[in-house]
Scaffold this active site. Structure first.
Site, PDB file in Angstrom:
ATOM      1  CG  ASN A 230     -52.192  -5.399  33.588  1.00  0.00           C
ATOM      2  OD1 ASN A 230     -52.803  -6.458  33.778  1.00  0.00           O
ATOM      3  ND2 ASN A 230     -52.620  -4.469  32.742  1.00  0.00           N
TER       4      ASN A 230
ATOM      5  CE  LYS B 140     -51.412  -5.299  29.533  1.00  0.00           C
ATOM      6  NZ  LYS B 140     -51.241  -4.455  28.368  1.00  0.00           N
TER       7      LYS B 140
ATOM      8  CG  HIS C 126     -55.725  -1.675  31.160  1.00  0.00           C
ATOM      9  ND1 HIS C 126     -55.660  -1.887  29.793  1.00  0.00           N
ATOM     10  CD2 HIS C 126     -54.437  -1.657  31.589  1.00  0.00           C
ATOM     11  CE1 HIS C 126     -54.384  -1.997  29.441  1.00  0.00           C
ATOM     12  NE2 HIS C 126     -53.625  -1.869  30.507  1.00  0.00           N
TER      13      HIS C 126
ATOM     14  CD  GLU D 234     -54.657  -4.225  27.178  1.00  0.00           C
ATOM     15  OE1 GLU D 234     -54.859  -5.050  28.091  1.00  0.00           O
ATOM     16  OE2 GLU D 234     -53.514  -3.899  26.787  1.00  0.00           O
TER      17      GLU D 234
ATOM     18  CD  GLU E 263     -51.292   1.392  31.898  1.00  0.00           C
ATOM     19  OE1 GLU E 263     -50.327   0.743  32.273  1.00  0.00           O
ATOM     20  OE2 GLU E 263     -52.332   0.877  31.452  1.00  0.00           O
TER      21      GLU E 263
ATOM     22  N   GLY F 253     -47.758  -2.032  25.166  1.00  0.00           N
ATOM     23  CA  GLY F 253     -47.441  -3.245  24.424  1.00  0.00           C
ATOM     24  C   GLY F 253     -46.810  -2.989  23.061  1.00  0.00           C
TER      25      GLY F 253
ATOM     26  CB  SER G 287     -43.369   0.123  26.204  1.00  0.00           C
ATOM     27  OG  SER G 287     -44.307  -0.436  25.285  1.00  0.00           O
TER      28      SER G 287
HETATM   29  P1  PGA Z   1     -47.019  -2.895  28.703  1.00  0.00           P
HETATM   30  O1  PGA Z   1     -48.484  -2.808  29.344  1.00  0.00           O
HETATM   31  O2  PGA Z   1     -46.026  -2.680  29.813  1.00  0.00           O
HETATM   32  O3  PGA Z   1     -46.933  -4.275  28.126  1.00  0.00           O
HETATM   33  O4  PGA Z   1     -46.933  -1.823  27.663  1.00  0.00           O
HETATM   34  C1  PGA Z   1     -48.772  -1.886  30.353  1.00  0.00           C
HETATM   35  C2  PGA Z   1     -50.248  -1.991  30.722  1.00  0.00           C
HETATM   36  O5  PGA Z   1     -51.071  -2.191  29.829  1.00  0.00           O
HETATM   37  O6  PGA Z   1     -50.595  -1.878  31.901  1.00  0.00           O
END
Ligand code: PGA
Length: 247
Positions: free
Chosen positions: A9, A11, A94, A96, A165, A171, A209
């Site tokens: 992803n 982003k 997601h 976010e 998630e 993140g 992560s």
């Molecule tokens: P990350 O993000 O691996 O940077 O924690 C995962 C995601 O948001 O899909």
């Protein structure tokens, strides 16, 4: 046996030059028989990526999709448009987008439905916040989020991909332990089983992560069928190490 899926992803990251360098490095380093691999890229770069991954095992994904098929929805992208650029997967719900764009369980479920109707496989994200985990509400939250998608999509549910998630792990460098993740994955699997006789074939990815160092342990859990990778998908060597861990 279902193949594991490792999906990046990206982003809101990338550039024409950077994307090309990243994809070329991935293609050069992919094993001969990789697990399933996808990159979910900013929509503006789909045409570029379609050309870059043509004829390769890397599949394309989008990071969102409209719940509508077409019409007066300024700024939206339809699943049919995504299909025209070779998109196989679309992330929906997601955290976010739930957090910054007010996406509700019902909207996420509707997006999953429209994607499926156009031949795009939704990667449906669910996950609890830190406050919800600390209040003992993890199961309740993820089950509610998934229930909306099951309710709206009926027997098509076996066509989706789920991504667990935990919001507190995204993140942050804090990963759920393999046992913590497996526990939630088992809950989601049971919920899917109650809705579909084909639930065993549904892939449930872990995201939050995941990196080169922790991927193998997470991916060895019985109900973890792949990963949704943010930060580590932007570095070719890290993403390749995760792909290798999924073989
Ligand atoms: P990350 O993000 O691996 O940077 O924690 C995962 C995601 O948001 O899909």
């Amino acid at each position: 046996m279902k193949k594991e899926l490792i999906a990046g992803n990206w982003k809101m990251n990338g550039s024409l030059a950077g994307n090309e360098a990243l994809v070329k490095a991935l293609l050069a380093g992919l094993p001969a028989q990789p697990c399933e691999v996808a990159v979910c890229v900013p929509a503006l770069y789909l045409a570029q990526l379609q050309a870059l991954v043509a004829g390769s095992p890397i599949e394309l994904g989008a990071q969102d999709v409209s719940m509508h098929e077409s019409g007066a929805y300024t700024g939206e992208l339809s699943a049919a448009m995504l299909r025209e650029f070779g998109v196989r997967y679309a992330i929906v719900g997601h955290s976010e987008r739930r957090q910054y764009h007010g996406e509700t369980d019902q909207l996420v479920a509707a997006k999953a439905k429209t994607a499926l109707a156009s031949g795009v496989t939704p990667i449906v994200c669910v996950g609890e916040t830190l406050a919800q985990r600390e209040a003992g509400k993890t199961e309740e939250v993820v089950k509610r989020q998934l229930a909306a998608v099951i309710h709206t999509n009926g027997h098509c549910i076996s066509e989706i991909v789920v991504a667990y998630e935990p919001v507190w792990a995204i993140g942050t460098g804090k990963t759920a332990s393999p046992e913590q993740a497996q526990q939630v994955h088992a809950v989601l699997r049971a919920q899917l089983k109650a809705a579909s006789a084909q639930a065993e074939r549904i892939r449930i990815l872990y995201g939050g992560s995941m990196n080169a160092a922790n991927a193998a342990q997470l991916l060895s859990q019985p109900d973890i069928d792949g990963g949704l990778i943010g930060g580590a998908s932007l570095k070719a060597q890290d993403f390749l190490s995760i792909i290798a861990a999924a073989l």
